[in-house]
Motif scaffolding. Structure first.
Motif: not given
Length: 228
Positions: A27, A29, A115, A165
């Motif tokens: 992930d 961000v 994101q 997300t």
């Protein structure tokens, strides 16, 4: 009253998409940290169980001039990235209207979260009014691709789960469908992690962050403050 929007910009040439592509389980961000007229620093939160492929992707990225690890919480590492290129330089071959891109920098808007995906950016932020949002949307619709995910009035309550997300939503859905939340459980953390092709520790952190977000956007916002 202003607007709160979440939307996807479909443009693989945007900065750091190559990081998301190189480390598909991560992930990524970003928060932009403006720096007195210089190129903004990219404060980048990367959640992944192994920093090695992430930092190798930083090393090979043409966009990243320098990066520094400034903090860590569990499997999430916070990096401060100094860009080697401006946004216009990065997107010069992908967009035709670079003057329009520069104009967005002075729009009456504040993007607070980005994101990063291999296909582009998913952004959320505030817009002063509908005209400011429509200018932003029209530019990206014309130059790349734009998908609106959420648009509400500033101050309207968010439905539970807003702000998750895509990977957090996938983790929650898979865990639920496999029976991880059943009493008693019919699937272990390891089994769900194997289905998602991530480590059990990565899944555990992803589920905790998703559950925290759901609590914060539902029951927590209605609780009275704790006594002193």
């Amino acid at each position: 009253m202003g607007l709160v929007a979440e939307f996807a910009i479909h443009c693989p040439a945007l900065p750091l998409t190559e990081i998301a592509a190189a480390v598909p389980g991560a992930d990524v961000v970003v928060e932009l940290q403006y720096n007195h007229g210089r190129r903004p620093l990219f404060v980048t939160h990367v959640t992944h169980d192994d920093p090695a492929p992430v930092e190798a992707a930083f090393d090979s990225s043409e966009f990243v001039a320098e990066y520094v690890l400034v903090g860590r919480a569990g499997e999430t590492r916070r990096y401060q990235i100094e860009p080697a290129l401006s946004l216009a330089e990065t997107l010069g071959d992908a967009l035709e209207d670079l003057d329009g891109l520069r104009a967005l920098a002075t729009a009456e808007a504040s993007i607070d979260r980005i994101q990063v995906t291999p296909e582009g950016w998913i952004q959320s932020g505030w817009f002063a009014d509908r005209a400011a949002f429509d200018d932003f949307r029209a530019f990206w619709q014309a130059e790349a691709g734009f998908t609106l995910r959420r648009l509400t009035r500033d101050g309207d309550p968010e439905p539970p789960g807003e702000g998750l997300t895509d990977r957090q939503q996938e983790a929650l859905r898979t865990a639920y469908e496999m029976g991880y939340f059943e009493i008693p459980r019919t699937a272990s953390l390891e089994a769900v992690a194997a289905e998602l092709d991530i480590s059990a520790s990565s899944l555990s952190e992803r589920l905790r962050r998703a559950q925290t977000q759901i609590i914060e956007t539902s029951v927590a916002s209605t609780w009275p403050p704790l006594p002193d």
